[in-house]
Design an enzyme around this catalytic site. Sequence first.
Site, mmCIF file in Angstrom:
data_model
loop_
_atom_site.group_PDB
_atom_site.id
_atom_site.type_symbol
_atom_site.label_atom_id
_atom_site.label_comp_id
_atom_site.label_asym_id
_atom_site.label_seq_id
_atom_site.Cartn_x
_atom_site.Cartn_y
_atom_site.Cartn_z
ATOM 1 N N TYR A 31 67.731 39.082 60.109
ATOM 2 C CA TYR A 31 66.651 39.188 59.659
ATOM 3 C C TYR A 31 66.204 37.892 58.762
ATOM 4 O O TYR A 31 65.430 37.199 58.825
ATOM 5 C CB TYR A 31 66.335 40.300 58.597
ATOM 6 N N ASN A 68 52.328 38.100 62.266
ATOM 7 C CA ASN A 68 52.973 39.011 61.267
ATOM 8 C C ASN A 68 54.148 40.298 61.752
ATOM 9 O O ASN A 68 54.622 40.694 61.087
ATOM 10 C CB ASN A 68 51.690 39.812 60.905
ATOM 11 N N SER A 102 59.859 36.189 54.386
ATOM 12 C CA SER A 102 60.208 37.086 53.423
ATOM 13 C C SER A 102 61.172 36.803 52.346
ATOM 14 O O SER A 102 61.881 35.796 52.644
ATOM 15 C CB SER A 102 61.007 38.227 54.360
ATOM 16 N N LYS A 146 63.700 34.773 58.856
ATOM 17 C CA LYS A 146 62.625 34.421 57.808
ATOM 18 C C LYS A 146 62.927 33.244 57.223
ATOM 19 O O LYS A 146 61.770 32.498 56.863
ATOM 20 C CB LYS A 146 62.474 35.789 56.903
HETATM 21 N N1 CAA Z 1 73.394 44.747 46.856
HETATM 22 C C1 CAA Z 1 74.588 45.050 46.427
HETATM 23 N N2 CAA Z 1 75.305 45.609 47.363
HETATM 24 C C2 CAA Z 1 74.927 46.398 48.386
HETATM 25 C C3 CAA Z 1 73.456 46.269 48.679
HETATM 26 C C4 CAA Z 1 72.825 45.571 47.757
HETATM 27 N N3 CAA Z 1 71.340 45.347 48.332
HETATM 28 N N4 CAA Z 1 73.366 47.110 49.560
HETATM 29 C C5 CAA Z 1 74.703 47.690 49.842
HETATM 30 N N5 CAA Z 1 75.347 47.257 49.131
HETATM 31 C C6 CAA Z 1 76.951 47.455 49.129
HETATM 32 C C7 CAA Z 1 77.014 48.900 48.871
HETATM 33 O O1 CAA Z 1 77.026 49.392 47.546
HETATM 34 C C8 CAA Z 1 78.522 49.201 49.328
HETATM 35 O O2 CAA Z 1 79.514 48.894 48.428
HETATM 36 P P1 CAA Z 1 80.984 49.583 48.420
HETATM 37 O O3 CAA Z 1 81.727 49.059 49.869
HETATM 38 O O4 CAA Z 1 81.488 48.977 47.363
HETATM 39 O O5 CAA Z 1 80.686 50.951 48.248
HETATM 40 C C9 CAA Z 1 78.630 48.081 50.657
HETATM 41 O O6 CAA Z 1 77.792 47.265 50.424
HETATM 42 C C10 CAA Z 1 78.378 48.793 52.179
HETATM 43 O O7 CAA Z 1 77.069 49.351 52.057
HETATM 44 P P2 CAA Z 1 76.813 50.895 52.769
HETATM 45 O O8 CAA Z 1 77.828 51.680 52.341
HETATM 46 O O9 CAA Z 1 75.285 51.141 52.485
HETATM 47 O O10 CAA Z 1 77.144 50.310 54.276
HETATM 48 P P3 CAA Z 1 76.411 50.862 55.718
HETATM 49 O O11 CAA Z 1 77.283 50.019 56.560
HETATM 50 O O12 CAA Z 1 76.422 52.251 55.552
HETATM 51 O O13 CAA Z 1 74.720 50.272 55.539
HETATM 52 C C11 CAA Z 1 73.259 48.868 55.233
HETATM 53 C C12 CAA Z 1 74.695 48.861 55.206
HETATM 54 C C13 CAA Z 1 72.680 49.145 56.753
HETATM 55 C C14 CAA Z 1 73.055 47.254 54.946
HETATM 56 C C15 CAA Z 1 72.541 49.772 53.953
HETATM 57 O O14 CAA Z 1 73.333 49.368 53.017
HETATM 58 C C16 CAA Z 1 71.307 49.219 53.974
HETATM 59 O O15 CAA Z 1 70.406 49.666 54.781
HETATM 60 N N6 CAA Z 1 70.727 48.436 52.722
HETATM 61 C C17 CAA Z 1 69.662 47.997 52.772
HETATM 62 C C18 CAA Z 1 69.243 46.565 53.380
HETATM 63 C C19 CAA Z 1 67.874 46.009 53.014
HETATM 64 O O16 CAA Z 1 67.681 45.745 51.726
HETATM 65 N N7 CAA Z 1 66.986 46.019 54.010
HETATM 66 C C20 CAA Z 1 65.489 45.682 53.663
HETATM 67 C C21 CAA Z 1 64.818 46.247 54.587
HETATM 68 S S1 CAA Z 1 62.780 45.987 54.158
HETATM 69 C C22 CAA Z 1 62.658 44.573 54.692
HETATM 70 O O17 CAA Z 1 63.467 43.923 55.412
HETATM 71 C C23 CAA Z 1 61.321 43.689 54.318
HETATM 72 C C24 CAA Z 1 61.610 42.458 53.684
HETATM 73 O O18 CAA Z 1 61.347 41.504 54.336
HETATM 74 C C25 CAA Z 1 62.159 42.541 52.242
HETATM 75 P P1 NAI Z 2 55.802 47.435 59.947
HETATM 76 O O1 NAI Z 2 56.968 47.960 60.689
HETATM 77 O O2 NAI Z 2 54.993 48.505 59.128
HETATM 78 O O3 NAI Z 2 54.807 46.919 61.044
HETATM 79 C C1 NAI Z 2 55.140 45.828 61.899
HETATM 80 C C2 NAI Z 2 54.242 45.831 63.061
HETATM 81 O O4 NAI Z 2 54.961 44.999 63.975
HETATM 82 C C3 NAI Z 2 54.414 47.552 63.628
HETATM 83 O O5 NAI Z 2 52.940 47.929 64.053
HETATM 84 C C4 NAI Z 2 55.098 47.084 65.141
HETATM 85 O O6 NAI Z 2 54.829 47.922 66.187
HETATM 86 C C5 NAI Z 2 54.962 45.668 65.314
HETATM 87 N N1 NAI Z 2 55.861 45.249 66.050
HETATM 88 C C6 NAI Z 2 57.191 45.271 66.202
HETATM 89 N N2 NAI Z 2 57.735 44.512 67.256
HETATM 90 C C7 NAI Z 2 56.931 43.943 68.122
HETATM 91 C C8 NAI Z 2 56.605 43.325 69.064
HETATM 92 N N3 NAI Z 2 57.803 42.655 69.944
HETATM 93 N N4 NAI Z 2 55.491 42.828 69.544
HETATM 94 C C9 NAI Z 2 54.502 43.393 69.033
HETATM 95 N N5 NAI Z 2 54.376 43.822 67.724
HETATM 96 C C10 NAI Z 2 55.728 44.143 67.458
HETATM 97 O O7 NAI Z 2 55.960 46.139 58.993
HETATM 98 P P2 NAI Z 2 55.416 45.524 57.739
HETATM 99 O O8 NAI Z 2 56.215 45.820 56.681
HETATM 100 O O9 NAI Z 2 54.040 45.704 57.856
HETATM 101 O O10 NAI Z 2 55.760 43.996 58.240
HETATM 102 C C11 NAI Z 2 54.965 43.019 58.527
HETATM 103 C C12 NAI Z 2 55.652 41.907 58.619
HETATM 104 O O11 NAI Z 2 55.867 41.511 57.094
HETATM 105 C C13 NAI Z 2 56.834 41.606 59.283
HETATM 106 O O12 NAI Z 2 57.027 40.397 59.669
HETATM 107 C C14 NAI Z 2 58.054 41.843 58.099
HETATM 108 O O13 NAI Z 2 59.017 41.138 58.375
HETATM 109 C C15 NAI Z 2 57.315 41.163 56.930
HETATM 110 N N6 NAI Z 2 57.592 41.513 55.630
HETATM 111 C C16 NAI Z 2 57.581 42.861 55.242
HETATM 112 C C17 NAI Z 2 58.267 43.091 54.092
HETATM 113 C C18 NAI Z 2 58.214 44.538 53.602
HETATM 114 O O14 NAI Z 2 58.713 44.724 52.447
HETATM 115 N N7 NAI Z 2 57.566 45.636 54.066
HETATM 116 C C19 NAI Z 2 58.479 42.151 52.916
HETATM 117 C C20 NAI Z 2 58.778 40.809 53.559
HETATM 118 C C21 NAI Z 2 58.358 40.568 54.811
#
Ligand code: CAA
Ligand code: NAI
Length: 243
Positions: free
Chosen positions: A151, A86, A138, A155
Amino acid sequence: MRLNNKVAIITGAANGIGYAAAERFIEEGASVFIADFDDKAGNLAAQQLGENAVFIQVDVASRESVKQLVTAVIEQAGRIDILVNNAGITRDAMLTKMTEDQFQQVLDVNLTGVFHCTQEVIPYMVAAGEGKIINTSSVSGVYGNVGQTNYAATKAAIVGMTKTWAKELGRKGINVNAVAPGFTETDMVKKMPENILAQMRSIVPLQRLGTPRDIANAYLFLASEEASYVHGHTLHVDGAIMM
Ligand code: CAA
Ligand code: NAI
């Protein structure tokens, strides 16, 4: 009690989804090893979860650290019935801005870490003639996501590794499956810009993010005997975000 007397390792169980899974598994009778990098949260989690939880610090990206984890679990519990891979991290950036370091760090934890843990645990499961491996994919790996080249690649790879291990390990009595969560309320999503998170929430037909317990329940199902004929599968637990 669906996991009575089972011994589970859950990586990344100090926080978020992994913590909820540890709690859920213990409710169903398991002993859980919380295998996490985060020392402070890991000790606190073990304290909160009680006598059936043990914290062991590990960096899944390090082969040596994973070896030490598995040796310690075998010394303390004598066997490993369930491994939940996880632990995961994000280092989000647009493709044009992503650094080599951001790319590599995510591969090291989310992909190589899963390889390390599974490879070190498997000999004990093979010797026992049974076991359950659950990997964490994911929605990003299945459909792609802006800002997540690194990422999403890891995944998506999890889906391929899960199918491959199902083919290799099925005849040894080991079940291998994955869960692909949607956006879930943990520290990982708290790092997202609020406007993007709001946009994601609005396209989920259920109109809410997942809770850690929603995902933990899927891990529990796949870890239980009820899922013994589910194999090589990736279970989407995402409120149908991309349907
Ligand atoms: N869909 C469509 N367009 C998007 C977008 C999205 N999801 N995210 C960003 N964009 C667009 C912005 O609107 C922007 O458009 P313009 O250039 O036309 O203004 C362009 O992309 C650049 O975006 P930023 O200005 O935000 O650029 P940045 O370099 O400052 O940041 C980034 C980029 C770090 C990717 C930031 O946008 C970000 O953090 N986005 C979220 C990424 C995300 O969804 N992560 C998921 C985290 S949770 C997770 O990972 C769990 C899981 O498994 C789902
Ligand atoms: P979280 O950030 O809350 O927890 C992740 C945990 O992993 C933390 O406790 C961190 O210390 C541990 N970790 C990070 N690097 C490590 C390493 N090198 N060795 C051992 N442990 C380490 O994240 P969350 O949301 O609980 O995520 C759990 C899993 O679910 C991850 O694999 C994530 O990619 C996946 N996931 C999460 C989603 C979300 O929306 N939160 C969506 C889809 C997938």
